[in-house]
Design an enzyme around this catalytic site. Structure first.
Site, PDB file in Angstrom:
ATOM      1  N   PRO A 239       0.821  -1.205   0.000  1.00 63.66           N
ATOM      2  CA  PRO A 239       0.000   0.000   0.000  1.00 63.66           C
ATOM      3  C   PRO A 239       0.863   1.267   0.000  1.00 63.66           C
ATOM      4  CG  PRO A 239       0.101  -0.960   2.187  1.00 63.66           C
ATOM      5  CD  PRO A 239       0.859  -1.882   1.287  1.00 63.66           C
ATOM      6  N   GLY A 240       0.375   2.268  -0.680  1.00 63.36           N
ATOM      7  CA  GLY A 240       1.022   3.572  -0.653  1.00 63.36           C
ATOM      8  C   GLY A 240       0.015   4.608  -0.188  1.00 63.36           C
ATOM      9  N   ARG A 241      -0.921   4.922  -1.092  1.00 68.47           N
ATOM     10  CA  ARG A 241      -1.889   5.995  -0.842  1.00 68.47           C
ATOM     11  C   ARG A 241      -2.634   5.809   0.482  1.00 68.47           C
ATOM     12  NH1 ARG A 241      -4.171   8.626  -5.150  1.00 68.47           N
ATOM     13  NH2 ARG A 241      -3.600   6.823  -6.405  1.00 68.47           N
ATOM     14  N   ARG A 277      -1.343  16.224  -9.252  1.00 73.56           N
ATOM     15  CA  ARG A 277      -2.503  15.346  -9.415  1.00 73.56           C
ATOM     16  C   ARG A 277      -3.710  16.027 -10.097  1.00 73.56           C
ATOM     17  NH1 ARG A 277      -5.027  12.875  -6.080  1.00 73.56           N
ATOM     18  NH2 ARG A 277      -4.950  10.864  -7.106  1.00 73.56           N
ATOM     19  N   TYR A 281      -4.433  14.189 -13.541  1.00 80.83           N
ATOM     20  CA  TYR A 281      -5.544  13.219 -13.509  1.00 80.83           C
ATOM     21  C   TYR A 281      -6.906  13.883 -13.350  1.00 80.83           C
ATOM     22  CZ  TYR A 281      -1.500  10.551 -11.741  1.00 80.83           C
ATOM     23  OH  TYR A 281      -0.260  10.011 -11.554  1.00 80.83           O
ATOM     24  N   CYS A 306       3.185  28.634 -15.723  1.00 87.13           N
ATOM     25  CA  CYS A 306       2.679  29.150 -17.003  1.00 87.13           C
ATOM     26  C   CYS A 306       2.050  28.042 -17.843  1.00 87.13           C
ATOM     27  CB  CYS A 306       3.803  29.820 -17.762  1.00 87.13           C
ATOM     28  SG  CYS A 306       4.545  31.128 -16.795  1.00 87.13           S
ATOM     29  N   GLU A 307       1.022  27.453 -17.348  1.00 85.78           N
ATOM     30  CA  GLU A 307       0.283  26.399 -18.046  1.00 85.78           C
ATOM     31  C   GLU A 307      -1.189  26.571 -17.680  1.00 85.78           C
ATOM     32  OE1 GLU A 307       1.389  23.315 -19.579  1.00 85.78           O
ATOM     33  OE2 GLU A 307       3.545  23.506 -19.207  1.00 85.78           O
ATOM     34  N   TYR A 334       1.726  10.855  -3.397  1.00 86.04           N
ATOM     35  CA  TYR A 334       1.948  11.307  -4.766  1.00 86.04           C
ATOM     36  C   TYR A 334       1.848  12.830  -4.883  1.00 86.04           C
ATOM     37  CZ  TYR A 334       1.175   6.330  -5.277  1.00 86.04           C
ATOM     38  OH  TYR A 334       1.251   4.965  -5.110  1.00 86.04           O
TER      39      TYR A 334
HETATM   40  N1  LLP Z   1       2.784  -1.462  -6.027  1.00 84.48           N
HETATM   41  C1  LLP Z   1       3.069  -1.130  -7.301  1.00 84.48           C
HETATM   42  C2  LLP Z   1       3.782  -2.096  -8.145  1.00 84.48           C
HETATM   43  C3  LLP Z   1       2.689   0.120  -7.807  1.00 84.48           C
HETATM   44  O1  LLP Z   1       2.974   0.435  -9.068  1.00 84.48           O
HETATM   45  C4  LLP Z   1       2.007   1.037  -6.964  1.00 84.48           C
HETATM   46  C5  LLP Z   1       1.609   2.350  -7.456  1.00 84.48           C
HETATM   47  C6  LLP Z   1       1.763   0.649  -5.632  1.00 84.48           C
HETATM   48  C7  LLP Z   1       2.146  -0.610  -5.198  1.00 84.48           C
HETATM   49  C8  LLP Z   1       1.069   1.548  -4.645  1.00 84.48           C
HETATM   50  O2  LLP Z   1      -0.236   1.799  -5.041  1.00 84.48           O
HETATM   51  P1  LLP Z   1      -1.265   2.583  -4.079  1.00 84.48           P
HETATM   52  O3  LLP Z   1      -1.511   1.742  -2.842  1.00 84.48           O
HETATM   53  O4  LLP Z   1      -0.642   3.877  -3.725  1.00 84.48           O
HETATM   54  O5  LLP Z   1      -2.485   2.725  -4.892  1.00 84.48           O
HETATM   55  N2  LLP Z   1       0.511   9.048  -9.140  1.00 84.48           N
HETATM   56  C9  LLP Z   1      -0.778   8.401  -9.018  1.00 84.48           C
HETATM   57  C10 LLP Z   1      -0.676   7.015  -8.444  1.00 84.48           C
HETATM   58  C11 LLP Z   1       0.234   6.101  -9.247  1.00 84.48           C
HETATM   59  C12 LLP Z   1       0.428   4.766  -8.597  1.00 84.48           C
HETATM   60  C13 LLP Z   1       1.576   4.045  -9.207  1.00 84.48           C
HETATM   61  N3  LLP Z   1       1.827   2.761  -8.657  1.00 84.48           N
HETATM   62  C14 LLP Z   1      -1.699   9.315  -8.196  1.00 84.48           C
HETATM   63  O6  LLP Z   1      -1.300  10.400  -7.830  1.00 84.48           O
HETATM   64  O7  LLP Z   1      -2.858   8.974  -7.975  1.00 84.48           O
END
Ligand code: LLP
Length: 393
Positions: A239-241, A277, A281, A306-307, A334
């Protein structure tokens, strides 16, 4: 930290390794908290691996480490193996390069392969990573065939299957479908003699940026339990987000307010280079005015870049006399990790609140930082090859 605890307790009775996706927010202090909570790390590049090394040196111990992501260079593969990371290969040719690197190091490497299940994910198209024609992973049929050819790679042991369906998955059924395919594939591979140990479900758990309902993390745990129970396979997730998204906000000062036709535009000193973001997106972040007075009125919040895409939010309600500071909420994932110096803009400081204190965990960049590593042409004299300093004309 509450998010970590919530996820850990949802998975408590599973044989689970939670590996924080460093790409979401690679600040060392954040990573330190994750490690203190017992999490490992998922890195996607040599730079993210370097962060883990730095932290490990500081802590005097290693953390579990997984390396994922497409197009790993041979040098990155070797660095991953030397660090004891479990590599997740995205293709047969990557397996070949891992075999060579492991052979050169004289080790047998335990590796996973990334499965591309060819599934749609109802997230933003940029965040969907399991489409059959995308760049990620290997099709099911190709992974199936690996069992027969595995002896070609004597320095590799296939121990896991990985699948990251996408990010910001607001529906669990998509993860559920992917996991169903993964468990069935694991059974086939085991029957063919592969000693698989784990399944890695990637990341994808969402947060609510305002109105969207999010799945309960306990339902996520139940879904994983239903698939993995009785298989003898351990669970890995990345997990990240979910862990950091709602833990960070972007502070910005209002520079001016202007009227553009019928739109009221609040211009502030943070822009798309600080939080990409919304521009990339169309992501909607809530904005809170920390001061100001009068009735709430609709406004678009724009930055100084400037965009035309340089908006932090559209159509948000802000006080008529909006004051000094705005907070863009839910910018912990992110945000800084995708920030850039575009338009000659130093990146902001990062401040962490910890134990009731505000701690600067990353200095604000200076104008000189923007010039680091640059050189002038030799024609201007040898001394001009030094990085230009701050001596203004
Ligand atoms: N594992 C892999 C292999 C990944 O590519 C990613 C995210 C994660 C885990 C973590 O995913 P999460 O739990 O955060 O959903 N920049 C974008 C998000 C791109 C995610 C890329 N990969 C944003 O701002 O929403």
């Amino acid at each position: 930290m509450d998010n970590v605890v919530r996820l850990q307790s949802a998975l408590h009775d599973l044989d689970a390794s939670i590996n924080y996706a460093v790409k979401a927010n690679g600040n060392l202090a954040i990573m330190q908290v994750m490690a203190q909570c017992g999490l490992g790390f998922d890195v996607g590049s040599a730079g993210e691996l370097h962060r883990v090394h730095c932290l490990q040196r500081h802590m005097g111990r290693r953390a579990p480490l997984v390396m994922t992501g497409p197009a790993k260079t041979t040098a990155t593969i070797a660095a991953g193996l030397e660090s004891g990371a479990q590599l997740v290969a995205e293709s047969v040719s990557e397996l070949q390069r891992i075999q060579q690197a492991a052979g050169a190091l004289g080790i047998t490497a335990a590796v996973g392969v990334r499965v591309n299940p060819d599934l749609e994910a109802s997230t933003h198209p940029h965040l969907a990573t399991a489409a059959g024609e995308g760049k990620f992973g290997m099709p099911l049929a190709e992974v199936r065939r690996l069992a027969a050819t595995w002896s070609t790679w004597p320095a590799l042991r296939l121990v896991g299957l990985h699948c990251h369906v996408g990010s910001a998955l607001y529906r669990l059924d998509e993860l559920d479908a992917a996991l169903g395919l993964l468990v069935a594939l694991a059974a086939e591979l085991r029957a063919a003699g592969c000693a698989l140990q784990w399944l890695d479900v990637g990341g994808g758990l969402p947060i609510s940026y305002g109105e969207e309902p999010v799945p309960d993390v306990r339902a996520y745990g139940d879904m994983l339990r239903a698939h993995l129970g009785g298989t003898g396979l351990a669970l890995h997730c990345q997990p990240g987000r979910y862990l950091v998204g709602d833990a960070g906000l972007l502070l910005s000062a209002v520079v001016e307010v202007k009227q553009a036709g019928r739109r009221r535009i609040v211009l502030c000193d943070a822009g798309m280079n600080d939080l990409l973001r919304p521009a990339l997106y169309g992501a909607r972040h809530r904005i809170a005015a920390l001061s100001g007075s009068g009735e709430l009125r609709s406004a678009d919040v724009a930055g100084p870049v400037c965009e035309s895409a340089d908006f932090l939010a559209r159509d948000v309600l802000l006080p008529e006399n909006v004051g000094d500071l705005l907070a863009v909420l839910d910018a912990g994932a992110y945000g800084m990790s995708m920030a850039s110096n575009y338009n000659g803009r130093p990146r902001p400081a990062e401040v962490m609140t910890w134990d009731g204190q505000a701690i600067v965990v990353r200095q604000r960049e200076t104008l000189d930082d923007l010039l680091r590593g640059e050189a002038l042409l030799p024609a201007n004299g040898p001394e001009s090859q030094d990085v230009p300093g701050s001596a203004a004309p």
